[in-house]
Design an enzyme around this catalytic site. Structure first.
Site, short mmCIF file in Angstrom:
data_model
loop_
_atom_site.label_atom_id
_atom_site.label_comp_id
_atom_site.label_asym_id
_atom_site.label_seq_id
_atom_site.Cartn_x
_atom_site.Cartn_y
_atom_site.Cartn_z
N CYS A 1 0.87 -1.18 0.00
CA CYS A 1 0.00 0.00 0.00
C CYS A 1 0.91 1.24 0.00
O CYS A 1 1.70 1.41 0.92
CB CYS A 1 -0.90 -0.01 1.24
SG CYS A 1 -1.84 1.52 1.42
N CYS B 1 -5.08 6.87 -3.49
CA CYS B 1 -4.42 5.55 -3.54
C CYS B 1 -3.01 5.75 -4.08
O CYS B 1 -2.83 6.22 -5.22
CB CYS B 1 -5.22 4.59 -4.42
SG CYS B 1 -4.43 2.97 -4.52
N1 LIG Z 1 -6.60 -1.97 -1.60
C1 LIG Z 1 -5.32 -2.35 -2.10
C2 LIG Z 1 -4.20 -2.13 -1.12
C3 LIG Z 1 -4.06 -0.71 -0.65
C4 LIG Z 1 -3.55 0.29 -1.70
C5 LIG Z 1 -3.35 1.64 -1.09
N2 LIG Z 1 -4.47 2.36 -0.70
C6 LIG Z 1 -2.28 2.50 -1.70
O1 LIG Z 1 -2.18 3.68 -1.29
O2 LIG Z 1 -1.49 2.03 -2.49
C7 LIG Z 1 -5.32 -3.79 -2.56
O3 LIG Z 1 -5.96 -4.65 -1.94
O4 LIG Z 1 -4.66 -4.07 -3.56
#
Ligand SMILES: N[C@@H](CCC[C@H](N)C(=O)O)C(=O)O
Length: 270
Positions: free
Chosen positions: A75, A209
Protein backbone atom coordinates in the site's frame (compact mmCIF):
# COMPACT_ATOMS: atom_id res chain seq x y z
CA UNK A 1 -8.44 -4.86 25.76
CA UNK A 2 -6.55 -1.58 25.69
CA UNK A 3 -4.60 -1.24 22.47
CA UNK A 4 -2.66 1.98 21.79
CA UNK A 5 -2.92 3.10 18.17
CA UNK A 6 -2.26 5.99 15.80
CA UNK A 7 -4.87 7.20 13.33
CA UNK A 8 -3.01 8.50 10.28
CA UNK A 9 -3.93 9.80 6.86
CA UNK A 10 -1.84 9.65 3.71
CA UNK A 11 -3.43 12.33 1.51
CA UNK A 12 -6.91 11.13 2.49
CA UNK A 13 -6.24 7.37 2.53
CA UNK A 14 -6.61 6.63 6.26
CA UNK A 15 -5.13 3.94 8.47
CA UNK A 16 -5.06 2.58 12.01
CA UNK A 17 -1.46 1.80 12.96
CA UNK A 18 -0.56 -0.46 15.89
CA UNK A 19 2.91 -1.25 17.19
CA UNK A 20 2.94 -5.04 17.42
CA UNK A 21 6.67 -5.49 18.11
CA UNK A 22 5.68 -6.93 21.51
CA UNK A 23 3.23 -9.39 19.89
CA UNK A 24 0.16 -8.00 21.71
CA UNK A 25 -2.03 -8.52 18.63
CA UNK A 26 -0.99 -12.13 18.07
CA UNK A 27 -3.84 -13.67 20.08
CA UNK A 28 -6.52 -11.52 18.47
CA UNK A 29 -8.73 -12.89 15.69
CA UNK A 30 -7.74 -10.30 13.08
CA UNK A 31 -10.32 -11.32 10.47
CA UNK A 32 -13.05 -10.34 12.97
CA UNK A 33 -11.22 -7.42 14.60
CA UNK A 34 -10.16 -5.50 11.47
CA UNK A 35 -13.55 -5.06 9.70
CA UNK A 36 -15.06 -4.02 13.05
CA UNK A 37 -12.48 -1.41 13.99
CA UNK A 38 -12.25 -0.10 10.40
CA UNK A 39 -16.03 0.45 10.16
CA UNK A 40 -16.88 4.12 9.90
CA UNK A 41 -19.36 5.83 12.25
CA UNK A 42 -19.63 2.87 14.65
CA UNK A 43 -15.92 2.46 15.43
CA UNK A 44 -12.60 4.18 14.61
CA UNK A 45 -13.06 3.85 10.84
CA UNK A 46 -10.24 3.52 8.29
CA UNK A 47 -9.37 2.20 4.82
CA UNK A 48 -6.83 -0.16 6.31
CA UNK A 49 -4.96 -1.38 9.37
CA UNK A 50 -1.20 -1.75 9.73
CA UNK A 51 0.73 -3.80 12.27
CA UNK A 52 4.36 -2.77 12.78
CA UNK A 53 6.54 -5.77 13.63
CA UNK A 54 10.18 -6.72 14.17
CA UNK A 55 12.41 -7.61 11.24
CA UNK A 56 15.71 -9.50 11.34
CA UNK A 57 16.99 -7.73 8.22
CA UNK A 58 15.77 -4.13 8.01
CA UNK A 59 14.24 -1.50 10.34
CA UNK A 60 10.86 -3.21 10.70
CA UNK A 61 8.30 -5.27 8.85
CA UNK A 62 4.59 -4.67 8.46
CA UNK A 63 1.39 -6.58 7.99
CA UNK A 64 -1.07 -4.59 5.88
CA UNK A 65 -4.81 -5.27 5.87
CA UNK A 66 -7.63 -3.65 3.91
CA UNK A 67 -10.70 -2.52 5.85
CA UNK A 68 -12.52 -5.79 5.02
CA UNK A 69 -9.71 -7.74 6.73
CA UNK A 70 -8.06 -8.97 3.51
CA UNK A 71 -4.27 -8.94 3.29
CA UNK A 72 -2.69 -6.75 0.59
CA UNK A 73 0.86 -7.17 -0.66
CA UNK A 74 1.55 -3.43 -0.57
CA UNK A 75 0.00 0.00 0.00
CA UNK A 76 1.69 3.21 -1.16
CA UNK A 77 -0.04 5.68 1.16
CA UNK A 78 0.04 3.22 4.04
CA UNK A 79 3.78 2.82 3.55
CA UNK A 80 4.30 6.57 3.90
CA UNK A 81 2.23 6.57 7.11
CA UNK A 82 4.05 3.51 8.49
CA UNK A 83 7.42 5.16 7.80
CA UNK A 84 6.43 8.33 9.67
CA UNK A 85 5.00 6.22 12.53
CA UNK A 86 8.33 4.36 12.74
CA UNK A 87 10.28 7.62 12.74
CA UNK A 88 8.06 9.28 15.38
CA UNK A 89 8.33 6.22 17.62
CA UNK A 90 12.12 5.82 17.34
CA UNK A 91 11.83 2.55 15.41
CA UNK A 92 13.80 3.97 12.46
CA UNK A 93 15.82 7.04 11.49
CA UNK A 94 14.97 9.49 8.70
CA UNK A 95 16.04 6.97 6.06
CA UNK A 96 14.69 3.49 6.54
CA UNK A 97 13.74 0.21 4.90
CA UNK A 98 10.95 -2.17 5.79
CA UNK A 99 9.60 -5.52 4.69
CA UNK A 100 6.27 -5.99 2.90
CA UNK A 101 4.89 -8.99 1.00
CA UNK A 102 5.71 -7.12 -2.25
CA UNK A 103 9.36 -6.66 -1.21
CA UNK A 104 11.57 -4.18 0.65
CA UNK A 105 10.31 -0.58 0.67
CA UNK A 106 12.78 2.26 1.18
CA UNK A 107 11.44 5.44 2.76
CA UNK A 108 12.72 8.88 3.63
CA UNK A 109 11.22 11.40 6.04
CA UNK A 110 11.18 14.76 4.25
CA UNK A 111 10.26 18.29 5.40
CA UNK A 112 6.98 18.92 7.22
CA UNK A 113 4.73 15.87 7.16
CA UNK A 114 6.13 14.63 3.86
CA UNK A 115 7.42 11.12 3.27
CA UNK A 116 8.94 9.75 0.06
CA UNK A 117 8.95 6.01 -0.64
CA UNK A 118 10.56 3.93 -3.32
CA UNK A 119 8.10 1.26 -4.40
CA UNK A 120 9.06 -2.16 -5.70
CA UNK A 121 9.72 -2.43 -9.44
CA UNK A 122 6.47 -2.52 -11.43
CA UNK A 123 5.57 -5.61 -13.48
CA UNK A 124 2.75 -7.14 -15.57
CA UNK A 125 2.45 -3.96 -17.63
CA UNK A 126 -0.15 -4.04 -20.41
CA UNK A 127 -0.98 -0.80 -22.23
CA UNK A 128 -4.26 -0.16 -24.07
CA UNK A 129 -6.28 -3.31 -24.53
CA UNK A 130 -9.99 -3.86 -24.93
CA UNK A 131 -12.18 -5.08 -22.10
CA UNK A 132 -15.82 -5.97 -22.55
CA UNK A 133 -17.79 -4.84 -19.52
CA UNK A 134 -21.43 -5.89 -19.74
CA UNK A 135 -21.50 -5.24 -23.50
CA UNK A 136 -19.56 -1.95 -23.31
CA UNK A 137 -16.06 -1.96 -24.85
CA UNK A 138 -13.54 -0.12 -22.67
CA UNK A 139 -9.88 0.65 -23.46
CA UNK A 140 -7.88 -0.13 -20.33
CA UNK A 141 -4.27 -0.62 -19.22
CA UNK A 142 -2.97 -2.61 -16.28
CA UNK A 143 0.16 -2.83 -14.17
CA UNK A 144 1.25 -4.20 -10.80
CA UNK A 145 2.95 -1.56 -8.61
CA UNK A 146 3.01 -3.81 -5.53
CA UNK A 147 -0.68 -4.62 -5.95
CA UNK A 148 -2.65 -5.03 -9.20
CA UNK A 149 -4.12 -1.95 -10.89
CA UNK A 150 -6.24 -1.22 -13.94
CA UNK A 151 -6.02 2.32 -15.36
CA UNK A 152 -8.72 3.97 -17.50
CA UNK A 153 -8.70 7.48 -19.01
CA UNK A 154 -12.09 9.23 -18.82
CA UNK A 155 -13.46 12.57 -20.09
CA UNK A 156 -15.63 13.72 -17.20
CA UNK A 157 -13.61 12.66 -14.15
CA UNK A 158 -15.65 14.70 -11.65
CA UNK A 159 -18.98 13.07 -12.55
CA UNK A 160 -17.71 9.61 -13.54
CA UNK A 161 -19.41 6.69 -11.77
CA UNK A 162 -16.26 5.28 -10.12
CA UNK A 163 -18.15 2.79 -7.94
CA UNK A 164 -20.20 1.28 -10.79
CA UNK A 165 -17.34 0.92 -13.31
CA UNK A 166 -14.72 0.28 -10.63
CA UNK A 167 -16.70 -2.58 -9.12
CA UNK A 168 -17.48 -3.98 -12.58
CA UNK A 169 -13.80 -4.12 -13.55
CA UNK A 170 -12.59 -5.21 -10.06
CA UNK A 171 -14.81 -8.32 -10.25
CA UNK A 172 -14.44 -8.88 -14.04
CA UNK A 173 -13.56 -12.53 -14.77
CA UNK A 174 -10.39 -11.43 -16.61
CA UNK A 175 -8.78 -10.31 -13.30
CA UNK A 176 -9.81 -13.22 -11.11
CA UNK A 177 -8.97 -14.76 -8.72
CA UNK A 178 -6.86 -11.91 -7.31
CA UNK A 179 -9.14 -9.08 -8.47
CA UNK A 180 -7.75 -5.60 -9.08
CA UNK A 181 -7.84 -1.99 -7.96
CA UNK A 182 -9.20 0.37 -10.62
CA UNK A 183 -8.07 3.94 -11.36
CA UNK A 184 -9.83 6.51 -13.51
CA UNK A 185 -7.90 9.59 -14.61
CA UNK A 186 -7.94 12.80 -16.61
CA UNK A 187 -5.13 15.19 -17.47
CA UNK A 188 -5.76 18.50 -15.66
CA UNK A 189 -2.43 20.32 -16.10
CA UNK A 190 0.85 20.06 -17.98
CA UNK A 191 2.16 17.14 -15.91
CA UNK A 192 -0.82 16.83 -13.61
CA UNK A 193 -3.55 14.19 -13.41
CA UNK A 194 -6.77 13.91 -11.44
CA UNK A 195 -7.05 10.29 -10.24
CA UNK A 196 -10.01 8.56 -8.60
CA UNK A 197 -9.56 4.97 -7.39
CA UNK A 198 -11.90 2.09 -6.61
CA UNK A 199 -9.99 -0.05 -4.09
CA UNK A 200 -10.11 -3.79 -3.74
CA UNK A 201 -10.63 -4.73 -0.07
CA UNK A 202 -12.34 -1.45 0.74
CA UNK A 203 -14.84 -2.11 -2.09
CA UNK A 204 -15.42 1.57 -2.61
CA UNK A 205 -13.74 4.71 -3.88
CA UNK A 206 -11.07 5.85 -1.44
CA UNK A 207 -9.91 9.46 -1.08
CA UNK A 208 -6.43 8.59 -2.45
CA UNK A 209 -4.42 5.55 -3.54
CA UNK A 210 -0.62 5.62 -3.66
CA UNK A 211 0.12 2.51 -5.72
CA UNK A 212 -2.83 3.54 -7.95
CA UNK A 213 -1.36 7.01 -8.47
CA UNK A 214 1.95 5.42 -9.43
CA UNK A 215 0.24 2.92 -11.77
CA UNK A 216 -1.70 5.76 -13.42
CA UNK A 217 1.44 7.88 -13.81
CA UNK A 218 3.35 5.01 -15.44
CA UNK A 219 0.52 4.41 -17.92
CA UNK A 220 0.08 8.14 -18.66
CA UNK A 221 3.83 8.60 -19.22
CA UNK A 222 3.95 5.52 -21.50
CA UNK A 223 1.05 6.95 -23.52
CA UNK A 224 2.85 10.32 -23.84
CA UNK A 225 0.17 12.19 -21.87
CA UNK A 226 2.51 13.56 -19.14
CA UNK A 227 6.18 13.54 -18.14
CA UNK A 228 7.77 12.69 -14.77
CA UNK A 229 7.55 14.06 -12.11
CA UNK A 230 3.77 13.70 -12.25
CA UNK A 231 1.52 15.61 -9.90
CA UNK A 232 -1.62 13.75 -8.82
CA UNK A 233 -4.73 15.43 -7.49
CA UNK A 234 -6.47 12.80 -5.37
CA UNK A 235 -10.19 12.57 -4.57
CA UNK A 236 -9.51 14.34 -1.25
CA UNK A 237 -8.04 17.25 -3.21
CA UNK A 238 -4.63 16.63 -1.58
CA UNK A 239 -1.65 16.13 -3.85
CA UNK A 240 0.80 13.29 -4.42
CA UNK A 241 3.97 13.40 -6.50
CA UNK A 242 5.24 10.46 -8.55
CA UNK A 243 8.81 10.26 -9.84
CA UNK A 244 9.74 7.74 -12.54
CA UNK A 245 13.53 7.60 -12.75
CA UNK A 246 15.46 4.95 -14.69
CA UNK A 247 12.83 2.27 -14.17
CA UNK A 248 12.54 3.08 -10.43
CA UNK A 249 9.33 4.54 -8.98
CA UNK A 250 8.95 6.94 -6.06
CA UNK A 251 5.85 8.32 -4.34
CA UNK A 252 5.88 11.46 -2.20
CA UNK A 253 3.19 13.18 -0.18
CA UNK A 254 2.00 14.06 3.25
CA UNK A 255 1.48 11.49 6.00
CA UNK A 256 -0.21 13.12 8.98
CA UNK A 257 -1.06 11.86 12.46
CA UNK A 258 -4.74 12.71 13.00
CA UNK A 259 -4.84 11.46 16.59
CA UNK A 260 -3.38 8.85 18.89
CA UNK A 261 -5.56 6.84 21.23
CA UNK A 262 -6.18 3.68 23.17
CA UNK A 263 -8.73 1.33 21.66
CA UNK A 264 -11.49 0.51 24.10
CA UNK A 265 -13.39 -2.81 24.08
CA UNK A 266 -16.56 -0.81 23.40
CA UNK A 267 -15.12 0.12 19.96
CA UNK A 268 -15.87 -3.49 18.93
CA UNK A 269 -19.13 -4.06 20.83
CA UNK A 270 -21.77 -3.41 18.21
N1 LIG B 1 -6.60 -1.97 -1.60
C1 LIG B 1 -5.32 -2.35 -2.10
C2 LIG B 1 -4.20 -2.13 -1.12
C3 LIG B 1 -4.06 -0.71 -0.65
C4 LIG B 1 -3.55 0.29 -1.70
C5 LIG B 1 -3.35 1.64 -1.09
N2 LIG B 1 -4.47 2.36 -0.70
C6 LIG B 1 -2.28 2.50 -1.70
O1 LIG B 1 -2.18 3.68 -1.29
O2 LIG B 1 -1.49 2.03 -2.49
C7 LIG B 1 -5.32 -3.79 -2.56
O3 LIG B 1 -5.96 -4.65 -1.94
O4 LIG B 1 -4.66 -4.07 -3.56
Amino acid sequence: MNIPFYKMTGSGNDFIIIDNRDGKMNDINLSEFIPKVCARCVSVGADGLILIENSDNVDFKWQFFNSDGSVAEMCGNGSRCAARFAYLNGIAGKKMAFETIAGIIEAEIMDGFNVKVQLTDPFDEKIDYKLNLNGEELTVSSINTGVPHVVVEVDDIENFDVVKYGRGIRFHEFYQPAGTNVNFFKKIGENKLKVRTYERGVENETMACGTGSVATSIVAVKKGIVKSPVEIETSSGLLLKVYLENGKVYLEGEARVVYTGVLNREALEY
